[in-house]
Design a protein around this motif. Structure first.
Motif, PDB file in Angstrom:
ATOM      1  N   UNK A  48       0.863  -1.176   0.000  1.00 38.08           N
ATOM      2  CA  UNK A  48       0.000   0.000   0.000  1.00 38.08           C
ATOM      3  C   UNK A  48       0.898   1.223   0.000  1.00 38.08           C
ATOM      4  N   UNK A  49       0.614   2.148  -0.882  1.00 41.49           N
ATOM      5  CA  UNK A  49       1.332   3.417  -0.938  1.00 41.49           C
ATOM      6  C   UNK A  49       0.310   4.510  -0.647  1.00 41.49           C
ATOM      7  N   UNK A  50       0.470   5.183   0.493  1.00 41.48           N
ATOM      8  CA  UNK A  50      -0.478   6.185   0.975  1.00 41.48           C
ATOM      9  C   UNK A  50       0.210   7.540   0.910  1.00 41.48           C
ATOM     10  N   UNK A  51      -0.375   8.493   0.194  1.00 42.90           N
ATOM     11  CA  UNK A  51       0.259   9.798   0.019  1.00 42.90           C
ATOM     12  C   UNK A  51      -0.697  10.936   0.329  1.00 42.90           C
ATOM     13  N   UNK A  52      -0.158  11.933   1.013  1.00 34.55           N
ATOM     14  CA  UNK A  52      -0.893  13.163   1.291  1.00 34.55           C
ATOM     15  C   UNK A  52      -0.185  14.275   0.537  1.00 34.55           C
ATOM     16  N   UNK A  53      -0.926  15.068  -0.204  1.00 28.26           N
ATOM     17  CA  UNK A  53      -0.330  16.146  -0.988  1.00 28.26           C
ATOM     18  C   UNK A  53       0.002  17.359  -0.149  1.00 28.26           C
ATOM     19  N   UNK A  54       0.312  18.450  -0.813  1.00 32.01           N
ATOM     20  CA  UNK A  54       0.680  19.687  -0.121  1.00 32.01           C
ATOM     21  C   UNK A  54      -0.508  20.225   0.662  1.00 32.01           C
ATOM     22  N   UNK A  55      -0.326  20.337   1.986  1.00 29.34           N
ATOM     23  CA  UNK A  55      -1.406  20.771   2.868  1.00 29.34           C
ATOM     24  C   UNK A  55      -1.349  22.253   3.206  1.00 29.34           C
ATOM     25  N   UNK A  57      -0.499  23.595   5.913  1.00 31.55           N
ATOM     26  CA  UNK A  57      -0.999  23.812   7.266  1.00 31.55           C
ATOM     27  C   UNK A  57      -2.435  23.403   7.516  1.00 31.55           C
ATOM     28  N   UNK A  58      -3.191  23.061   6.469  1.00 26.41           N
ATOM     29  CA  UNK A  58      -4.588  22.646   6.630  1.00 26.41           C
ATOM     30  C   UNK A  58      -4.827  21.426   5.749  1.00 26.41           C
ATOM     31  N   UNK A  59      -5.195  20.299   6.383  1.00 21.57           N
ATOM     32  CA  UNK A  59      -5.451  19.087   5.598  1.00 21.57           C
ATOM     33  C   UNK A  59      -6.795  19.177   4.885  1.00 21.57           C
ATOM     34  N   UNK A  60      -6.791  18.748   3.641  1.00 24.48           N
ATOM     35  CA  UNK A  60      -8.034  18.653   2.872  1.00 24.48           C
ATOM     36  C   UNK A  60      -8.072  17.272   2.224  1.00 24.48           C
ATOM     37  N   UNK A  61      -9.154  16.567   2.469  1.00 19.13           N
ATOM     38  CA  UNK A  61      -9.349  15.280   1.801  1.00 19.13           C
ATOM     39  C   UNK A  61      -9.572  15.524   0.325  1.00 19.13           C
ATOM     40  N   UNK A  62      -9.334  14.558  -0.523  1.00 15.51           N
ATOM     41  CA  UNK A  62      -8.966  13.191  -0.218  1.00 15.51           C
ATOM     42  C   UNK A  62      -7.448  12.994  -0.155  1.00 15.51           C
ATOM     43  N   UNK A  63      -7.069  11.777   0.275  1.00 12.87           N
ATOM     44  CA  UNK A  63      -5.686  11.341   0.199  1.00 12.87           C
ATOM     45  C   UNK A  63      -5.622  10.289  -0.896  1.00 12.87           C
ATOM     46  N   UNK A  64      -4.439  10.094  -1.465  1.00 10.49           N
ATOM     47  CA  UNK A  64      -4.293   9.110  -2.526  1.00 10.49           C
ATOM     48  C   UNK A  64      -3.736   7.815  -1.946  1.00 10.49           C
ATOM     49  N   UNK A  65      -4.394   6.709  -2.258  1.00 11.24           N
ATOM     50  CA  UNK A  65      -3.960   5.397  -1.798  1.00 11.24           C
ATOM     51  C   UNK A  65      -3.799   4.504  -3.024  1.00 11.24           C
ATOM     52  N   UNK A  66      -2.615   3.928  -3.160  1.00 12.03           N
ATOM     53  CA  UNK A  66      -2.364   2.956  -4.219  1.00 12.03           C
ATOM     54  C   UNK A  66      -2.199   1.591  -3.582  1.00 12.03           C
ATOM     55  N   UNK A  67      -2.991   0.645  -4.034  1.00 11.95           N
ATOM     56  CA  UNK A  67      -2.917  -0.729  -3.567  1.00 11.95           C
ATOM     57  C   UNK A  67      -2.178  -1.531  -4.628  1.00 11.95           C
ATOM     58  N   UNK A  68      -1.137  -2.249  -4.229  1.00 11.63           N
ATOM     59  CA  UNK A  68      -0.331  -3.039  -5.152  1.00 11.63           C
ATOM     60  C   UNK A  68      -0.724  -4.502  -5.016  1.00 11.63           C
TER      61      UNK A  68
END
Length: 131
Positions: A48-55, A57-68
């Protein structure tokens, strides 16, 4: 065909570390993939590759999840298949990339722990907390 490495990195990788997770009692990521028609019973989730983009200072959904996913059944069969290949031979995997809410991602696990440090010498280091 793109060749990649299963290794966490960001643009600068200022902090590095590790992660550990326990599957949810309700089946975890593999069961979620099967229930949502992203994986068959003849496939196995290998990463599983879980990535959060540039925030900024404030998180905004969604996050990207790659399942291998590899086309093989059962932990022992998959482990033997991977062990039999030379380490420099790329594995043939399928990627399922999904944008999901952070709470939905964490709901796939019973427990989830991440460690980060700017120092390579701290990774895996035993330490004592001063009282």
């Amino acid at each position: 065909m793109t060749v990649e490495t299963l290794l966490a990195s960001t643009q600068y990788s200022d902090l590095k570390g590790g992660a550990a997770a326990d599957r949810s009692d309700k089946g975890g990521p593999s069961e979620w993939l099967r229930q949502n028609a992203h994986m068959t019973d003849d496939e196995f989730l290998v990463g599983i590759d879980f990535s959060v983009g540039e925030n900024h200072g404030v998180h905004r959904d969604p996050v990207n999840v790659s399942f291998l996913i590899i086309e093989a059944r059962g932990f022992d069969n998959v482990a033997a298949h991977i062990a039999a290949l030379p380490t420099d031979d790329p594995l043939e995997l399928r990627r399922v990339s999904i944008d999901m809410a952070l709470v939905d991602f964490f709901a796939l696990f019973k427990r989830f722990n991440v460690t980060l440090t700017p120092l390579d010498t701290m990774q895996g280091r035993v330490y004592h907390i001063a009282d």
